[in-house]
Design a protein around this motif. Structure first.
Motif, PDB file in Angstrom:
ATOM      1  N   PHE A 227       0.848  -1.189   0.000  1.00 39.49           N
ATOM      2  CA  PHE A 227       0.000   0.000   0.000  1.00 39.49           C
ATOM      3  C   PHE A 227       0.887   1.244   0.000  1.00 39.49           C
ATOM      4  O   PHE A 227       1.849   1.332   0.766  1.00 39.49           O
ATOM      5  CB  PHE A 227      -0.902   0.032   1.237  1.00 39.49           C
ATOM      6  CG  PHE A 227      -1.968  -1.029   1.233  1.00 39.49           C
ATOM      7  CD1 PHE A 227      -3.157  -0.836   0.552  1.00 39.49           C
ATOM      8  CD2 PHE A 227      -1.780  -2.224   1.913  1.00 39.49           C
ATOM      9  CE1 PHE A 227      -4.141  -1.808   0.547  1.00 39.49           C
ATOM     10  CE2 PHE A 227      -2.758  -3.203   1.919  1.00 39.49           C
ATOM     11  CZ  PHE A 227      -3.944  -2.996   1.234  1.00 39.49           C
TER      12      PHE A 227
ATOM     13  N   GLU B  86      -2.948   0.583  -4.015  1.00 39.31           N
ATOM     14  CA  GLU B  86      -2.497  -0.777  -3.744  1.00 39.31           C
ATOM     15  C   GLU B  86      -1.839  -1.335  -4.996  1.00 39.31           C
ATOM     16  O   GLU B  86      -2.433  -1.337  -6.076  1.00 39.31           O
ATOM     17  CB  GLU B  86      -3.661  -1.689  -3.354  1.00 39.31           C
ATOM     18  CG  GLU B  86      -3.181  -3.095  -2.989  1.00 39.31           C
ATOM     19  CD  GLU B  86      -4.250  -4.167  -3.136  1.00 39.31           C
ATOM     20  OE1 GLU B  86      -4.854  -4.524  -2.128  1.00 39.31           O
ATOM     21  OE2 GLU B  86      -4.475  -4.635  -4.269  1.00 39.31           O
TER      22      GLU B  86
ATOM     23  N   ARG C 121      -0.405  -4.844  -6.340  1.00 40.58           N
ATOM     24  CA  ARG C 121      -0.457  -6.266  -6.000  1.00 40.58           C
ATOM     25  C   ARG C 121       0.252  -7.070  -7.089  1.00 40.58           C
ATOM     26  O   ARG C 121      -0.217  -7.160  -8.220  1.00 40.58           O
ATOM     27  CB  ARG C 121      -1.906  -6.733  -5.854  1.00 40.58           C
ATOM     28  CG  ARG C 121      -2.034  -8.160  -5.325  1.00 40.58           C
ATOM     29  CD  ARG C 121      -3.483  -8.557  -5.094  1.00 40.58           C
ATOM     30  NE  ARG C 121      -4.169  -7.733  -4.121  1.00 40.58           N
ATOM     31  CZ  ARG C 121      -4.965  -8.198  -3.170  1.00 40.58           C
ATOM     32  NH1 ARG C 121      -5.134  -9.511  -3.033  1.00 40.58           N
ATOM     33  NH2 ARG C 121      -5.588  -7.381  -2.358  1.00 40.58           N
TER      34      ARG C 121
END
Length: 303
Positions: free
Chosen positions: A110, A211, A213
């Motif tokens: 994050f 975010e 990922r």
């Protein structure tokens, strides 16, 4: 192997994300069945707490019908291991069906604010992985496909306003409407000054975090490897998208408990319903105007 980075902008503060993306929440709601087998907290020498969480999960509803015919019943049953330390979280999925021939691994970071550039230094990538790495984007406000069976209608950001923070509804492109030159703390400081006269503390009405990922997916099975690895990124994108929608729409109880001890004015259920009704009316008018403009352009073109 398929490897890609999914970038998502989220309307949360850092503190809220810590509460909402706890390992014990996300996959429970996303999976068809869930069995927890380990939940442990470890305090490291540096003072940080690491959460270790293990579960058995079933994702049968996400497998396309045509593919189910070729797979055993336990093909969508996974063992999940989650480790969270600070604002970094890793999730590893393995299958007892084909053991080491199937691997799904998430490495999640994050970042504060809206960060559009992909910083590969955040992840441990080999040179070979960088060559095959692809990039995806998920917009929390993007419309949901009507035939998406795994989608829960109560987790639609287009039709939700938080009764705690008053945020929402969220539509596609929502992050472009935020003043990106201001950091979250600066916006919150300005709002707090406005509320100081009333001796109240306000919510940050438009926070944003990013975010990133990293997803690694490997599947080795003669005759199915090409098909599964081709379909996997789309299925994973759907699962993760559902997770973000649910984090925004289903967690007012968590935020309510988190802010209970703070001097924050709760937005209220009635106010949330009124805001949603008004926002949807404005949205409908906007979409109607867009349709009329397109019709007029088409008529002008035909002339």
């Amino acid at each position: 192997m398929k490897i890609f980075i999914l970038r998502t902008f989220l309307p949360f503060t850092f503190e809220e994300a810590v509460q909402l993306y706890q390992p014990c929440y996300e996959s429970n709601a996303l999976s068809d069945k869930c069995q927890r087998i380990r939940n442990e907290r470890i305090i490291h020498d540096d003072g940080e707490t690491e959460i270790i969480h293990e579960k058995i999960l079933e994702y049968t509803s996400y497998i396309p019908k045509g593919l189910k015919l070729f797979l055993p019943k336990n093909a969508a049953v996974f063992r999940e291991e989650i480790r969270m330390k600070g604002m970094r979280l890793t999730r590893k999925f393995t299958s007892e069906w084909i053991n080491d021939d199937l691997l799904l691994y998430y490495d999640i970071v994050f970042v504060e604010g809206k960060q559009e550039e992909y910083d590969l230094d955040m992840f441990d990538l080999t040179d070979e992985e960088k060559k095959i790495l692809t990039y995806q984007v998920f917009d929390l406000g993007e419309p949901v496909e009507q035939d998406l069976k795994s989608f829960k209608s109560s987790a639609d950001p287009n039709h939700f306003v938080s009764s705690i923070t008053g945020r929402g509804p969220i539509f596609q492109g929502w992050s472009d409407q935020i003043n990106l030159n201001q950091k979250n703390e600066e916006r919150k400081e300005n709002e707090d000054k406005e509320k100081e006269k009333e001796n109240q503390t306000s919510f940050d009405s438009t926070p944003i975090i990013t975010e990133f990922r990293l997803v690694r997916f490997k599947f080795k099975w003669t005759g199915l490897q090409t098909i599964v690895e081709h379909l996997a990124p789309g299925v994973i994108h759907t699962i993760l998208g559902n997770g973000h929608r649910q984090s925004f729409c289903w967690n007012d109880d968590i935020l309510g408990k988190y802010y209970q001890s703070k001097n924050y004015p709760i937005f209220g259920k009635q106010a949330a319903e009124e805001k949603l009704k008004y926002a949807l009316e404005i949205r409908a008018q906007y979409e109607q105007q867009q349709q009329e403009q397109q019709k007029n352009k088409k008529k002008d073109y035909e002339k």
